[in-house]
Scaffold this motif. Structure first.
Motif, PDB file in Angstrom:
ATOM      1  N   ALA A  98      26.613  42.655  50.345  1.00 29.65           N
ATOM      2  CA  ALA A  98      27.696  43.542  49.884  1.00 29.65           C
ATOM      3  C   ALA A  98      27.763  44.780  50.778  1.00 29.65           C
ATOM      4  O   ALA A  98      28.850  45.239  51.143  1.00 29.65           O
ATOM      5  CB  ALA A  98      27.457  43.964  48.435  1.00 29.65           C
ATOM      6  N   ALA A  99      26.596  45.302  51.137  1.00 26.58           N
ATOM      7  CA  ALA A  99      26.556  46.498  51.993  1.00 26.58           C
ATOM      8  C   ALA A  99      27.218  46.214  53.334  1.00 26.58           C
ATOM      9  O   ALA A  99      28.019  47.014  53.836  1.00 26.58           O
ATOM     10  CB  ALA A  99      25.101  46.940  52.182  1.00 26.58           C
ATOM     11  N   LEU A 100      26.912  45.056  53.920  1.00 27.61           N
ATOM     12  CA  LEU A 100      27.514  44.716  55.220  1.00 27.61           C
ATOM     13  C   LEU A 100      29.022  44.505  55.081  1.00 27.61           C
ATOM     14  O   LEU A 100      29.801  44.929  55.936  1.00 27.61           O
ATOM     15  CB  LEU A 100      26.835  43.464  55.815  1.00 27.61           C
ATOM     16  N   GLU A 101      29.448  43.874  53.983  1.00 27.22           N
ATOM     17  CA  GLU A 101      30.884  43.667  53.765  1.00 27.22           C
ATOM     18  C   GLU A 101      31.606  45.015  53.660  1.00 27.22           C
ATOM     19  O   GLU A 101      32.720  45.176  54.176  1.00 27.22           O
ATOM     20  CB  GLU A 101      31.122  42.792  52.523  1.00 27.22           C
ATOM     21  N   ILE A 102      30.961  45.988  53.015  1.00 28.72           N
ATOM     22  CA  ILE A 102      31.583  47.314  52.900  1.00 28.72           C
ATOM     23  C   ILE A 102      31.739  47.947  54.288  1.00 28.72           C
ATOM     24  O   ILE A 102      32.788  48.513  54.617  1.00 28.72           O
ATOM     25  CB  ILE A 102      30.776  48.216  51.938  1.00 28.72           C
ATOM     26  N   ILE A 103      30.706  47.811  55.129  1.00 29.21           N
ATOM     27  CA  ILE A 103      30.793  48.332  56.504  1.00 29.21           C
ATOM     28  C   ILE A 103      31.932  47.635  57.256  1.00 29.21           C
ATOM     29  O   ILE A 103      32.712  48.273  57.971  1.00 29.21           O
ATOM     30  CB  ILE A 103      29.449  48.121  57.258  1.00 29.21           C
ATOM     31  N   ARG A 104      32.036  46.323  57.066  1.00 30.97           N
ATOM     32  CA  ARG A 104      33.109  45.576  57.750  1.00 30.97           C
ATOM     33  C   ARG A 104      34.490  46.072  57.306  1.00 30.97           C
ATOM     34  O   ARG A 104      35.400  46.190  58.113  1.00 30.97           O
ATOM     35  CB  ARG A 104      32.964  44.070  57.483  1.00 30.97           C
ATOM     36  N   ARG A 105      34.627  46.351  56.022  1.00 35.54           N
ATOM     37  CA  ARG A 105      35.907  46.877  55.519  1.00 35.54           C
ATOM     38  C   ARG A 105      36.211  48.237  56.158  1.00 35.54           C
ATOM     39  O   ARG A 105      37.345  48.498  56.573  1.00 35.54           O
ATOM     40  CB  ARG A 105      35.860  47.043  53.999  1.00 35.54           C
ATOM     41  N   LEU A 106      35.201  49.093  56.236  1.00 44.00           N
ATOM     42  CA  LEU A 106      35.422  50.427  56.832  1.00 44.00           C
ATOM     43  C   LEU A 106      35.808  50.289  58.301  1.00 44.00           C
ATOM     44  O   LEU A 106      36.725  50.971  58.779  1.00 44.00           O
ATOM     45  CB  LEU A 106      34.162  51.292  56.704  1.00 44.00           C
ATOM     46  N   ASN A 107      35.094  49.396  59.018  1.00 42.46           N
ATOM     47  CA  ASN A 107      35.401  49.202  60.440  1.00 42.46           C
ATOM     48  C   ASN A 107      36.820  48.670  60.626  1.00 42.46           C
ATOM     49  O   ASN A 107      37.559  49.136  61.499  1.00 42.46           O
ATOM     50  CB  ASN A 107      34.400  48.227  61.072  1.00 42.46           C
ATOM     51  N   LEU A 397      34.279  41.864  42.821  1.00 42.66           N
ATOM     52  CA  LEU A 397      34.575  43.020  41.968  1.00 42.66           C
ATOM     53  C   LEU A 397      33.455  44.068  42.075  1.00 42.66           C
ATOM     54  O   LEU A 397      33.708  45.270  42.162  1.00 42.66           O
ATOM     55  CB  LEU A 397      34.713  42.532  40.516  1.00 42.66           C
ATOM     56  N   GLY A 398      32.213  43.570  42.088  1.00 39.77           N
ATOM     57  CA  GLY A 398      31.053  44.459  42.259  1.00 39.77           C
ATOM     58  C   GLY A 398      31.126  45.196  43.584  1.00 39.77           C
ATOM     59  O   GLY A 398      30.849  46.396  43.668  1.00 39.77           O
ATOM     60  N   ILE A 399      31.525  44.469  44.646  1.00 44.08           N
ATOM     61  CA  ILE A 399      31.638  45.094  45.972  1.00 44.08           C
ATOM     62  C   ILE A 399      32.725  46.172  45.949  1.00 44.08           C
ATOM     63  O   ILE A 399      32.549  47.260  46.512  1.00 44.08           O
ATOM     64  CB  ILE A 399      31.932  44.037  47.061  1.00 44.08           C
ATOM     65  N   ASP A 400      33.859  45.883  45.273  1.00 44.59           N
ATOM     66  CA  ASP A 400      34.948  46.884  45.186  1.00 44.59           C
ATOM     67  C   ASP A 400      34.447  48.171  44.531  1.00 44.59           C
ATOM     68  O   ASP A 400      34.732  49.272  45.012  1.00 44.59           O
ATOM     69  CB  ASP A 400      36.119  46.332  44.356  1.00 44.59           C
ATOM     70  N   VAL A 401      33.711  48.032  43.428  1.00 48.78           N
ATOM     71  CA  VAL A 401      33.212  49.222  42.717  1.00 48.78           C
ATOM     72  C   VAL A 401      32.210  49.979  43.594  1.00 48.78           C
ATOM     73  O   VAL A 401      32.270  51.197  43.736  1.00 48.78           O
ATOM     74  CB  VAL A 401      32.581  48.815  41.365  1.00 48.78           C
ATOM     75  N   LEU A 402      31.307  49.209  44.208  1.00 49.74           N
ATOM     76  CA  LEU A 402      30.304  49.834  45.088  1.00 49.74           C
ATOM     77  C   LEU A 402      30.984  50.551  46.256  1.00 49.74           C
ATOM     78  O   LEU A 402      30.611  51.681  46.609  1.00 49.74           O
ATOM     79  CB  LEU A 402      29.347  48.746  45.605  1.00 49.74           C
ATOM     80  N   GLU A 403      32.000  49.913  46.835  1.00 44.28           N
ATOM     81  CA  GLU A 403      32.711  50.524  47.972  1.00 44.28           C
ATOM     82  C   GLU A 403      33.326  51.868  47.561  1.00 44.28           C
ATOM     83  O   GLU A 403      33.216  52.858  48.284  1.00 44.28           O
ATOM     84  CB  GLU A 403      33.812  49.572  48.464  1.00 44.28           C
ATOM     85  N   GLN A 404      33.953  51.889  46.382  1.00 47.06           N
ATOM     86  CA  GLN A 404      34.573  53.143  45.904  1.00 47.06           C
ATOM     87  C   GLN A 404      33.517  54.230  45.714  1.00 47.06           C
ATOM     88  O   GLN A 404      33.740  55.393  46.058  1.00 47.06           O
ATOM     89  CB  GLN A 404      35.310  52.898  44.584  1.00 47.06           C
ATOM     90  N   ALA A 405      32.355  53.849  45.154  1.00 48.71           N
ATOM     91  CA  ALA A 405      31.287  54.829  44.939  1.00 48.71           C
ATOM     92  C   ALA A 405      30.777  55.366  46.274  1.00 48.71           C
ATOM     93  O   ALA A 405      30.608  56.576  46.453  1.00 48.71           O
ATOM     94  CB  ALA A 405      30.151  54.187  44.149  1.00 48.71           C
ATOM     95  N   VAL A 406      30.575  54.454  47.232  1.00 48.87           N
ATOM     96  CA  VAL A 406      30.073  54.867  48.548  1.00 48.87           C
ATOM     97  C   VAL A 406      31.091  55.778  49.239  1.00 48.87           C
ATOM     98  O   VAL A 406      30.737  56.803  49.825  1.00 48.87           O
ATOM     99  CB  VAL A 406      29.739  53.623  49.409  1.00 48.87           C
TER     100      VAL A 406
END
Ligand SMILES: [Zn+2]
Length: 417
Positions: A98-107, A397-406
């Motif tokens: 999930a952490a890597l997916e969040i980085i990929r979304r930001l990139n 859904l968990g990744i979406d929530v985590l992404e918003q928090a980060v």
């Protein structure tokens, strides 16, 4: 590629690393060849996202995406890639991927955050190989016990020191992995619940207030072994009946504390020299009491001790109670939890505020900074088992929530800490 498809590929890629190929389960023990291959593959994936990679002397991987404001502490997302024997695919893996997916979304969106963001893949979270859990995060918070860990062995007799050496990790330099003198903005872990609460309540997100710690007791109950045919009921000193009364008292005590999420289990019961024609005279039992509330846990213990005193007299038994372990529960950040509640309410996602009955790396990270732990549903509450399952949609859904928090906490002016 859309995020869900990309994530699914990543998730399946990580779970290819398995020493039990051909069976239903995943085995990727800490510091084993499969776990190390997996960890190195993960490092290369992080490099592909232009992260700065570092592996510390405990085997933790730290992958960093710089922020645009110099000198700000990182927002950290972490979990683990090691597993127990014959594990499922989700425990730990979900948090790291999930952490890597969040980085990929930001990139992909070319978002520059004020604070740096770090991914940590913690080494040896599971106790399956060496009997010690959360080794990597313990090292990071300066709680690695060299003397105790050095000579503990796995089931093949390999010491932890030797396992480190085979990974080119220097056991004597593990203190270099400590980050107690660094500053951190916040730490987040996304994890499967490993219990049935979210599934049963039909909630998508678990917001964890505290991590329960076990109090463990070893009871030695001595009565008198005697002939089952010739000893009248009123003249018996039956140790098993004593243990049975204790088991029921324990259940009653824990049920009275249900609102605090307290649980108690007598999970080991041995009747020594047992036979059908012998009144049991020698019984051993092991008890595990857990709660995120110390006071609640203590009330269960007090009730249990009072019951034991009564049983000693009423049944004429000798009962010795030995404390095996007594760990303190850990409380997570209320402010972060409020923020996660806001995110769920904004996005109309159902959530449940709850505690964790199992330990996680997040619990050690509370020594360094405010911590948020987010759960997603486990079907049937099953974990550490090949049938462990969380749907891809629930993970997303968990990744979406985590992404918003980060994203919230990686702003220089973030509130709610
Ligand atoms: Zn885990």
């Amino acid at each position: 590629m859309d995020s869900k498809k990309r994530y699914e590929l990543l998730f399946n890629n990580i779970n290819q690393y398995n020493s039990d190929e051909g069976t239903a389960g995943i085995t990727r023990l800490a510091y084993s060849n499969e776990e190390q291959s997996c960890t190195h593959a993960f490092m290369r994936m992080c490099m592909g996202e232009h992260l700065k990679i570092h592996m510390d002397q405990c085997g933790n991987v730290i992958a960093r995406r710089e922020g645009k404001v110099k000198g700000l502490p990182p927002v950290v997302i972490g979990s683990h890639l090691d597993t127990v024997y014959q594990a499922g695919k989700y425990d730990g893996v979900v948090g790291v991927t999930a952490a890597l997916e969040i980085i990929r979304r930001l990139n992909e969106k070319e978002i520059e955050t004020d604070h740096p963001i770090e991914i940590i893949s913690f080494a040896c979270e599971e106790s399956a190989r060496f009997g010690v859990s959360t080794v990597g995060s313990k090292a990071m918070v300066g709680k690695f016990d060299h003397n105790r860990y050095r000579n503990i062995t796995d089931k093949d007799g390999v010491t932890m020191e030797k396992a480190f050496a085979l990974c080119a990790l220097d056991f004597n330099s593990v203190e270099q992995a400590s980050r107690v003198n660094e500053e951190f903005k916040a730490f987040f872990e996304l994890h499967i619940e490993q219990g049935p609460v979210l599934i049963n309540q039909e909630k998508k997100i678990g917001i964890v207030t505290g991590i329960a710690a076990p109090l463990r007791l070893h009871l030695k109950i001595k009565g008198k072994a005697s002939h089952s045919g010739t000893t009248p009921m009123g003249m018996r000193r039956d140790a098993l009946l004593g243990a049975s009364e204790i088991t029921l008292a324990l259940e009653k005590a824990a049920k009275q504390e249900e609102e605090f999420g307290t649980v108690a289990t007598l999970g080991v019961l041995e009747v020594h020299n047992s036979a059908m024609n012998v009144v049991p005279g020698d019984v051993e039992a092991k008890i595990d009491i857990r709660s995120a509330s110390m006071a609640s846990r203590q009330r269960v213990l007090d009730y249990l001790n009072a019951t034991i005193e009564e049983i000693k007299i009423n049944r004429q038994l000798d009962i010795e109670s030995i404390e095996i372990s007594n760990e303190e529960p850990v409380l997570l950040s209320e402010a972060i939890n409020e923020q996660i509640i806001n995110i769920c309410e904004d996005k109309n996602i159902s959530y449940q505020v709850m505690q964790s009955g199992a330990g996680h790396d997040a619990m050690n990270m509370t020594k360094l900074c405010p911590v948020g732990l987010i759960f997603i549903p486990s079907v049937d509450g099953l974990s550490h088992h090949p049938n462990e399952f969380t749907s891809l949609d629930d993970i997303m859904l968990g990744i979406d929530v985590l992404e918003q928090a980060v994203l919230h906490y990686s702003k220089a002016d973030a509130t709610n800490l």
